[in-house]
Design a protein around this motif. Structure first.
Motif, PDB file in Angstrom:
ATOM      1  N   VAL A 184      83.950 -90.499 -21.808  1.00 43.13           N
ATOM      2  CA  VAL A 184      83.882 -89.128 -21.281  1.00 43.13           C
ATOM      3  C   VAL A 184      84.425 -88.144 -22.310  1.00 43.13           C
ATOM      4  O   VAL A 184      83.846 -87.079 -22.537  1.00 43.13           O
ATOM      5  CB  VAL A 184      84.659 -89.021 -19.952  1.00 43.13           C
ATOM      6  N   TRP A 185      85.529 -88.508 -22.940  1.00 43.29           N
ATOM      7  CA  TRP A 185      86.141 -87.638 -23.954  1.00 43.29           C
ATOM      8  C   TRP A 185      85.200 -87.434 -25.139  1.00 43.29           C
ATOM      9  O   TRP A 185      84.988 -86.301 -25.590  1.00 43.29           O
ATOM     10  CB  TRP A 185      87.458 -88.260 -24.406  1.00 43.29           C
ATOM     11  N   SER A 186      84.620 -88.501 -25.630  1.00 35.75           N
ATOM     12  CA  SER A 186      83.694 -88.390 -26.764  1.00 35.75           C
ATOM     13  C   SER A 186      82.497 -87.513 -26.411  1.00 35.75           C
ATOM     14  O   SER A 186      82.035 -86.715 -27.229  1.00 35.75           O
ATOM     15  CB  SER A 186      83.222 -89.781 -27.198  1.00 35.75           C
ATOM     16  N   ASP A 187      81.992 -87.664 -25.184  1.00 40.21           N
ATOM     17  CA  ASP A 187      80.883 -86.814 -24.737  1.00 40.21           C
ATOM     18  C   ASP A 187      81.294 -85.346 -24.689  1.00 40.21           C
ATOM     19  O   ASP A 187      80.521 -84.455 -25.064  1.00 40.21           O
ATOM     20  CB  ASP A 187      80.399 -87.252 -23.352  1.00 40.21           C
ATOM     21  N   ALA A 188      82.514 -85.076 -24.200  1.00 41.33           N
ATOM     22  CA  ALA A 188      82.987 -83.697 -24.107  1.00 41.33           C
ATOM     23  C   ALA A 188      83.111 -83.062 -25.486  1.00 41.33           C
ATOM     24  O   ALA A 188      82.748 -81.893 -25.688  1.00 41.33           O
ATOM     25  CB  ALA A 188      84.332 -83.650 -23.377  1.00 41.33           C
ATOM     26  N   VAL A 189      83.598 -83.821 -26.461  1.00 38.28           N
ATOM     27  CA  VAL A 189      83.721 -83.298 -27.817  1.00 38.28           C
ATOM     28  C   VAL A 189      82.351 -83.125 -28.453  1.00 38.28           C
ATOM     29  O   VAL A 189      82.078 -82.125 -29.132  1.00 38.28           O
ATOM     30  CB  VAL A 189      84.620 -84.207 -28.682  1.00 38.28           C
ATOM     31  N   ALA A 190      81.463 -84.092 -28.235  1.00 41.21           N
ATOM     32  CA  ALA A 190      80.096 -83.963 -28.763  1.00 41.21           C
ATOM     33  C   ALA A 190      79.418 -82.731 -28.186  1.00 41.21           C
ATOM     34  O   ALA A 190      78.732 -81.984 -28.901  1.00 41.21           O
ATOM     35  CB  ALA A 190      79.293 -85.222 -28.430  1.00 41.21           C
ATOM     36  N   ARG A 191      79.606 -82.511 -26.894  1.00 39.18           N
ATOM     37  CA  ARG A 191      79.046 -81.322 -26.237  1.00 39.18           C
ATOM     38  C   ARG A 191      79.619 -80.052 -26.865  1.00 39.18           C
ATOM     39  O   ARG A 191      78.908 -79.066 -27.089  1.00 39.18           O
ATOM     40  CB  ARG A 191      79.376 -81.369 -24.741  1.00 39.18           C
ATOM     41  N   SER A 192      80.916 -80.091 -27.152  1.00 37.91           N
ATOM     42  CA  SER A 192      81.583 -78.935 -27.750  1.00 37.91           C
ATOM     43  C   SER A 192      81.042 -78.651 -29.148  1.00 37.91           C
ATOM     44  O   SER A 192      80.751 -77.501 -29.501  1.00 37.91           O
ATOM     45  CB  SER A 192      83.094 -79.181 -27.816  1.00 37.91           C
ATOM     46  N   LEU A 193      80.919 -79.690 -29.948  1.00 43.80           N
ATOM     47  CA  LEU A 193      80.426 -79.513 -31.309  1.00 43.80           C
ATOM     48  C   LEU A 193      78.998 -78.995 -31.320  1.00 43.80           C
ATOM     49  O   LEU A 193      78.639 -78.131 -32.133  1.00 43.80           O
ATOM     50  CB  LEU A 193      80.506 -80.842 -32.058  1.00 43.80           C
TER      51      LEU A 193
END
Length: 428
Positions: free
Chosen positions: A108-117
């Motif tokens: 979930v965290w990796s997805d949130a950061v990917a979404r942010s980037l």
């Protein structure tokens, strides 16, 4: 680039996801965390009382003091064998705040950061130089795995080694760099000293976070590096970086990924909810965390919320750039002051560099404040005349006049290569 469809979902769709995940989060916290069970029982609230996010006000707040009181793992909701990673806050005083993640939490965290980037303009195939520190701090590994999840290339260079950072920007032709805003400016300074014109490099984006950044400082970063300066926000207690992020299309507030983190803004003094658009303290509730569900965490960060659809097409709520914290409030001779108010004023002047410090002291039981500001490197004007102009502006904008205003030569104020910059020194 829209990374996930939920970013453009209707408010009704977002609300339905929030309601379901809030119920699951409260139940997880109540059944598996002794602290929350005791707090909810004392408040006379059961998981069945929380049906929608409209009921969230029934839940007690969580504070940084609660994290420290439950140190190290009193807030964990899973057994040790389910935990895949542990991080800790940078905690400058007392015990650090320990946080944990299951395998699902990390996804979930990796997805949130990917979404942010992706919102910030980074694309699959880009090269991102990650200048956040690796280790217990969530910034380094948080950004690292988000870059990889997006399908971009990460250079795990970490913090410091600034000349090497510049060389890597040149040799590997990095498209983006992630770091603190103060470090971005230090990077620009170092490049100039090395005779490198950063504007000639492919670098197009700086993803900055971990410390407040005012608009004048962002403008300075964008001008000196010839980039888009994109603000990313997060905190260890909630997940790390990736709670919200600016979109490169509008750069008008940070899209908060409210399908994962439910936001409120409350009065810092009373804790009462504030209406949309009014500035207050940001409160966050995790909606997807397994290992560490957090209910109504008082972040201390001051911001506003805007639910209007952004020109980029995202419907997720936008929070204003955080420029101060409720616990950063300075009280000088009975007058309330935030450091960002001083920064906003001094950086209006082209003749000063974006480096300043505030020294508070007490003489004969009376508070005193000294503001030191650096001149630009090529300043050749009248220092006394500039001093009078800045002092007059401070007098007109602030509720008091600094006792001493010092204009120092360029390079006088200490820089930092690693960690957050310190602006305020309270000697009282």
């Amino acid at each position: 680039m829209i990374y996930e469809d939920i970013e453009t979902a209707s408010r009704d769709e977002i609300r339905a996801v929030q309601n379901e995940r809030l119920r699951e989060t409260v139940r997880n916290a109540y059944e598996n965390v002794d602290y929350y069970r005791e707090e909810l029982d004392e408040a006379g609230v059961s998981p069945e009382d929380i049906e929608t996010v409209d009921d969230i006000h029934k839940l007690p707040f969580t504070t940084k003091e609660d994290f420290r009181a439950e140190y190290p793992d009193g807030l964990f909701a899973v057994d040790d064998e389910e935990i895949r990673r542990i991080h800790a806050s940078s905690g400058t005083t007392g015990k650090p705040k320990i946080v944990s993640y299951t395998e699902k939490d990390l996804d979930v965290w990796s997805d949130a950061v990917a979404r942010s980037l992706a919102a910030g303009g980074v694309e699959p195939g880009d090269t991102v130089q990650n200048a956040y520190g690796y280790g217990l701090f969530t910034g380094g590994l948080g950004l690292h795995y988000g870059v990889e999840k997006l399908g971009a290339t990460v250079i795990p260079i970490g913090g410091g080694g600034t000349q090497r950072q510049v060389e890597m920007l040149q040799d590997l032709e990095s498209d983006a760099i992630s770091c603190t805003p103060s470090y971005a400016l230090y990077l620009a300074e170092t490049a100039e000293e090395m005779g490198v014109d950063v504007k000639d490099l492919p670098l197009s984006t700086v993803i900055f976070g971990a410390e407040p950044c005012t608009e004048p400082m962002r403008e300075e970063i964008e001008e000196r590096l010839d980039v888009n300066g994109i603000d990313i926000y997060g905190l260890s207690e909630i997940v790390g970086p990736g709670v919200s992020n600016e979109c490169h299309e509008a750069q008008d507030g940070l899209h908060l990924w409210e399908d994962r983190f439910y936001p409120e803004v409350v009065d810092p003094e009373t804790g009462e909810p504030l209406p949309e658009g009014e500035e207050g303290e940001l409160v966050l509730t995790t909606l997807s965390k397994e290992a560490l569900p957090v209910l109504r965490y008082r972040t201390g960060d001051l911001t506003t919320l805007n639910y209007e659809e952004c020109e980029c097409g995202r419907t997720m709520v936008r929070m204003d750039n955080v420029t101060g914290r409720a616990d950063d409030l300075l009280i000088v001779r009975g007058v309330n002051l935030y450091p960002s108010e001083i920064e906003d004023v001094v950086l209006e002047f082209d003749e000063v560099a974006p480096y300043y410090r505030i020294d508070l002291d007490r003489e004969n039981n009376l508070d005193t404040i000294e503001v030191t500001v650096e001149l630009v490197d090529d300043f050749d004007g009248d220092v006394d005349e500039l001093h009078d102009r800045i002092l007059t502006r401070l007098e007109n904008v602030l509720s008091f006049t600094p006792d001493v205003l010092t204009l120092a030569e360029y390079g006088t104020i200490e820089r930092t290569e690693v960690g957050k910059v310190q602006r305020v020194f309270d000697h009282r």
